[in-house]
Scaffold this motif. Structure first.
Motif, mmCIF file in Angstrom:
data_model
loop_
_atom_site.group_PDB
_atom_site.id
_atom_site.type_symbol
_atom_site.label_atom_id
_atom_site.label_comp_id
_atom_site.label_asym_id
_atom_site.label_seq_id
_atom_site.Cartn_x
_atom_site.Cartn_y
_atom_site.Cartn_z
ATOM 1 N N THR A 152 0.827 -1.203 0.000
ATOM 2 C CA THR A 152 0.000 0.000 0.000
ATOM 3 C C THR A 152 0.867 1.261 0.000
ATOM 4 O O THR A 152 0.499 2.287 -0.568
ATOM 5 C CB THR A 152 -0.996 -0.002 1.178
ATOM 6 O OG1 THR A 152 -2.002 0.948 0.912
ATOM 7 C CG2 THR A 152 -0.347 0.332 2.475
ATOM 8 N N ARG A 157 -2.364 4.627 -4.723
ATOM 9 C CA ARG A 157 -2.344 6.093 -4.624
ATOM 10 C C ARG A 157 -3.526 6.553 -3.793
ATOM 11 O O ARG A 157 -4.661 6.175 -4.053
ATOM 12 C CB ARG A 157 -2.448 6.709 -6.025
ATOM 13 C CG ARG A 157 -1.337 6.293 -6.950
ATOM 14 C CD ARG A 157 -0.026 6.913 -6.584
ATOM 15 N NE ARG A 157 -0.017 8.357 -6.813
ATOM 16 C CZ ARG A 157 1.014 9.125 -6.480
ATOM 17 N NH1 ARG A 157 2.054 8.612 -5.899
ATOM 18 N NH2 ARG A 157 0.967 10.421 -6.736
ATOM 19 N N TYR A 158 -3.265 7.365 -2.798
ATOM 20 C CA TYR A 158 -4.343 7.869 -1.955
ATOM 21 C C TYR A 158 -3.802 9.016 -1.127
ATOM 22 O O TYR A 158 -2.585 9.165 -0.950
ATOM 23 C CB TYR A 158 -4.880 6.764 -1.045
ATOM 24 C CG TYR A 158 -3.790 6.000 -0.332
ATOM 25 C CD1 TYR A 158 -3.129 4.956 -0.966
ATOM 26 C CD2 TYR A 158 -3.396 6.343 0.957
ATOM 27 C CE1 TYR A 158 -2.102 4.281 -0.353
ATOM 28 C CE2 TYR A 158 -2.376 5.667 1.584
ATOM 29 C CZ TYR A 158 -1.732 4.639 0.930
ATOM 30 O OH TYR A 158 -0.699 3.977 1.538
ATOM 31 N N ARG A 159 -4.708 9.807 -0.576
ATOM 32 C CA ARG A 159 -4.291 10.892 0.311
ATOM 33 C C ARG A 159 -3.779 10.293 1.612
ATOM 34 O O ARG A 159 -4.368 9.366 2.141
ATOM 35 C CB ARG A 159 -5.484 11.794 0.619
ATOM 36 C CG ARG A 159 -5.787 12.774 -0.469
ATOM 37 C CD ARG A 159 -7.001 13.571 -0.070
ATOM 38 N NE ARG A 159 -6.677 14.491 1.004
ATOM 39 C CZ ARG A 159 -6.344 15.763 0.783
ATOM 40 N NH1 ARG A 159 -6.292 16.226 -0.433
ATOM 41 N NH2 ARG A 159 -6.073 16.554 1.796
ATOM 42 N N ARG A 161 -0.689 9.013 2.023
ATOM 43 C CA ARG A 161 0.338 7.989 1.860
ATOM 44 C C ARG A 161 1.676 8.453 2.441
ATOM 45 O O ARG A 161 2.383 7.681 3.090
ATOM 46 C CB ARG A 161 0.514 7.640 0.385
ATOM 47 C CG ARG A 161 1.463 6.483 0.203
ATOM 48 C CD ARG A 161 1.413 5.951 -1.185
ATOM 49 N NE ARG A 161 2.149 6.809 -2.115
ATOM 50 C CZ ARG A 161 2.691 6.363 -3.249
ATOM 51 N NH1 ARG A 161 2.541 5.103 -3.587
ATOM 52 N NH2 ARG A 161 3.325 7.174 -4.048
ATOM 53 N N ARG B 23 -4.970 3.809 -10.258
ATOM 54 C CA ARG B 23 -5.683 4.275 -9.106
ATOM 55 C C ARG B 23 -7.001 3.542 -9.003
ATOM 56 O O ARG B 23 -7.964 4.038 -8.438
ATOM 57 C CB ARG B 23 -5.936 5.767 -9.257
ATOM 58 C CG ARG B 23 -6.158 6.427 -7.921
ATOM 59 C CD ARG B 23 -6.470 7.869 -8.068
ATOM 60 N NE ARG B 23 -6.276 8.514 -6.786
ATOM 61 C CZ ARG B 23 -5.900 9.755 -6.653
ATOM 62 N NH1 ARG B 23 -5.629 10.471 -7.710
ATOM 63 N NH2 ARG B 23 -5.796 10.292 -5.461
ATOM 64 N N PRO B 27 -11.792 3.522 -2.086
ATOM 65 C CA PRO B 27 -11.062 4.504 -1.280
ATOM 66 C C PRO B 27 -10.452 3.912 -0.006
ATOM 67 O O PRO B 27 -9.410 4.357 0.435
ATOM 68 C CB PRO B 27 -12.140 5.537 -0.921
ATOM 69 C CG PRO B 27 -13.343 5.204 -1.701
ATOM 70 C CD PRO B 27 -13.167 3.902 -2.378
ATOM 71 N N TRP B 31 -6.050 1.540 3.122
ATOM 72 C CA TRP B 31 -6.005 1.518 4.586
ATOM 73 C C TRP B 31 -6.233 0.112 5.115
ATOM 74 O O TRP B 31 -5.681 -0.258 6.149
ATOM 75 C CB TRP B 31 -7.031 2.503 5.153
ATOM 76 C CG TRP B 31 -6.708 3.884 4.681
ATOM 77 C CD1 TRP B 31 -7.265 4.546 3.633
ATOM 78 C CD2 TRP B 31 -5.680 4.739 5.187
ATOM 79 N NE1 TRP B 31 -6.673 5.768 3.458
ATOM 80 C CE2 TRP B 31 -5.695 5.923 4.406
ATOM 81 C CE3 TRP B 31 -4.760 4.643 6.236
ATOM 82 C CZ2 TRP B 31 -4.818 6.986 4.631
ATOM 83 C CZ3 TRP B 31 -3.897 5.696 6.464
ATOM 84 C CH2 TRP B 31 -3.934 6.847 5.660
#
Lengths: 332, 310
Positions: A152, A157-159, A161, B23, B27, B31
């Protein structure tokens, strides 16, 4: 999966990690490359007395070579000798004088008697089983947890990271010795003190392993992911079917160091385990030493029991051990 | 370059623009992936770190919730001779061990560098002490350095006589340092071996042609070429040496040798803060000192390395 210099046979994804890291076997990788043209002909060698060439094709005189072997044997005596002395002591019978001067290096009448006595004195096989359970659990949790988190950090890609990466870097920098009292408190509150679970938990996903895995995943070519996306693969499929097989080498390194770390650990099990029936081997060995230090044969046998499995593991997987150190420490 | 893996993340990945094309995930997926690792880091590293700092200002004990006492723990520390002894020993340990661990493994790496027959065996053999548990290593040397052990037996045979390695306060500390160096040699040897693989051989050959002897070549070619690795090894070994516990614990015993004179800082933390009567508050304050000095050490060594670079 390894850094062995076999360029032709390596599968496409693996070299991406292998190539970036000149492992300890680096010189071997250069073999025959740059030096080909400089190598002197056989006549030149004969003219200047006996000369040999090493694996890199460099010349070395007989005297220098002999000197090297003398030094190597000297260091060998210093590094492996103490283990052999321990082994020898553990094989000496109760009637043999282990304090003789000059010392007798080989047992006069080798016996396994001391190993049986260790088992009578402390439940050494239970301790070994405890150590094994802790080590195996640590391998599983570290491999799974570090691979997931590493993936991950490297491939999604994500806010947040960057922040997540920072968390693992900070976690890696916190010295374990400094938080061990608070960890002990936490374990008490969770009623996990004096359990093997309590021994495993704090190190079950090492931040350093997460970052190692992240690094391995970063080195995979992005095209592979793109192709998989075209085929409609979701994140989990891309992780298990494409990325994970390509980083097997690093995963093996994580597994080995997790095993070794858990098997060898002393300070934390010493703190968290108080009941002598739950000890791991290292703590049990310390206990044996503290209680029965008047008989070095017994302690020696216990030490050999504790170290033999790791030496065996090391002999079988030597290359991976070395790669782990190279990957962990040398970068740029 | 900071520590083994702080260095790792800085490597260049694929160009950012290209990755961003990938991507396609829900979302919360990233996590979920991070959850196990993040939970462990939070629960067993970051939270304990925070609570250590908080507890340092309380008089908490293992079974008694504490009261805020301000800086009282630190004031007590300053008056406590045991603390100063422990700090002295940890610093001495650092001073004794680090130069040896920066230099000796480099020499060893040079020795095992060339591909001569059997070298793989020697490299493996030199690594054995790294693989063994520190407890095993400690017990091996306790037996070797015993008053009636092999080393003293050999010393007697050659007429030097017995040396009280494990009974004299200073010899004990020195013996423990030796054990730490002995166990660490192989580990740092491998690190240097990786670094040496990147040193162009032509440099050496050119220096040899210019008439430079082996010592000169070592100082003028090898050392500058692996200097950044030496700084790394210096940082790693100084942090590890300052936090020494097991070697001294095993050689000198849980109470730290004659009259506790060989106690180290981490031994003091362990002794003070564990068990049912543990003084968690005071031990946490000691831990904070360990943090601060460890961090300072890392910064000092890395700063020193950078300055020489410029």
């Amino acid at each position: 999966m390894t850094t062995a210099p076999t360029p032709a046979s390596a599968p496409p994804p693996a070299p991406a990690t292998a190539r970036r890291r000149p492992g300890p076997s680096g010189p071997a990788g250069e073999r025959g490359g740059a030096t080909g043209g400089r190598r002197p002909g056989p006549e030149a060698a004969r003219r200047k007395g006996p000369r040999f060439t090493d694996g890199d094709g460099r010349r070395i005189t007989a005297g220098a070579l002999a000197g090297r072997y003398v030094l190597l044997l000297g260091v060998l005596l210093l590094t492996v000798g103490p283990f052999l002395w321990q082994l020898s002591t553990s094989l000496k019978g109760p009637t043999e004088d282990i304090y003789s001067s000059p010392p007798s290096f080989l047992p006069a009448d080798p016996t396994l008697h001391n190993y049986a006595r260790v088992a009578d004195t402390i439940p050494v096989w239970d301790y070994a089983l405890n150590s094994l359970l802790v080590a195996v659990a640590s391998v599983l949790t570290n491999c799974v947890g570090a691979a997931l988190a590493g993936y991950t950090l490297a491939r999604l890609r994500y806010r947040g990271r960057g922040l997540l990466t920072l968390v693992f870097i900070v976690a890696m920098l916190v010295p374990v010795e400094g938080i061990i009292i608070a960890q002990f408190q936490t374990m008490r509150e969770l009623h996990l003190n004096n359990t093997l679970l309590g021994v495993v938990l704090p190190g079950c996903v090492g931040a350093m392993n997460v970052l190692l895995m992240r690094n391995a995943f970063l080195n995979l070519p992005v095209e592979v992911d793109e192709a998989a996306l075209m085929d409609g693969a979701n994140a989990w499929q891309r992780f298990t079917r494409i990325a994970l097989p390509a980083v097997r080498g690093t995963l093996a390194v994580v597994a080995i160091f997790a095993f070794m770390g858990a098997w060898d650990d002393f300070l934390w099990p010493l703190i968290v385990l108080s009941d002598s029936s739950r000890f791991t081997l290292t703590v049990g060995l310390n206990y044996l030493h503290g209680t029965f230090s008047n008989d070095p044969r017994l302690v020696a046998a216990g030490a050999i029991i504790a170290v033999a499995p790791l030496i065996l593991l090391f002999v079988c997987l030597q290359r991976l051990f070395f790669r782990g150190v190279g990957e962990g420490a040398v970068k740029g | 370059m900071t520590t083994p893996t702080a260095a790792t993340p800085t490597t260049t990945g694929p160009p950012a623009g290209r990755v961003s094309r990938i991507r396609r995930h829900l979302p919360f997926t990233p996590w979920l992936f991070a959850l196990p690792g993040l939970a462990v880091a939070a629960a067993f590293v970051l939270y304990p770190f925070g609570s250590t700092v908080a507890n340092a200002f309380t008089d908490r004990r293992t079974l008694v919730a504490g009261q805020w006492v301000g800086a009282a723990n630190f004031q007590e520390m300053a008056r406590d001779p045991v603390f100063w002894t422990a700090l002295r020993n940890s610093v001495l340990y650092l001073v004794g061990v680090v130069p040896a661990l920066v230099l000796l493994p480099l020499l060893l790496a040079l020795l095992v560098r060339r591909q001569i027959p059997g070298i793989t065996f020697f490299r493996g053999a030199f690594y054995t002490p790294v693989v063994a548990s520190v407890v095993v290593v400690g017990l091996i040397w306790v037996w070797l350095l015993d008053d009636r052990g092999l080393v003293n037996s050999l010393l007697e045979t050659v007429g030097i006589g017995k040396v009280g390695f494990l009974s004299d306060q200073w010899l004990l500390l020195l013996s423990a340092m030796f054990v730490t160096v002995w166990k660490g040699l192989g580990y740092y040897m491998i690190i240097y071996l990786s670094a040496l693989a990147n040193v162009p051989r032509e440099l050496h050959e050119a220096a040899a042609v210019d008439g430079a002897g082996p010592v000169r070549r070592f100082l003028a070619v090898t050392v500058p070429a692996v200097r950044s690795t030496m700084v790394l090894v210096g940082a790693l070994s100084s942090v590890a040496a300052f936090k020494v516990f097991s070697e001294v614990y095993l050689l000198a015993g849980p109470t730290g040798g004659p009259a506790g004179e060989d106690t180290t800082l981490v031994m003091l933390v362990q002794r003070t803060g564990t068990g049912l009567t543990g003084r968690v508050g005071y031990a946490s304050a000691l831990s904070v000192v360990v943090f601060v000095i460890t961090l300072a050490l890392m910064l000092i060594v890395l700063r020193a390395g950078r300055k020489e670079d410029a």
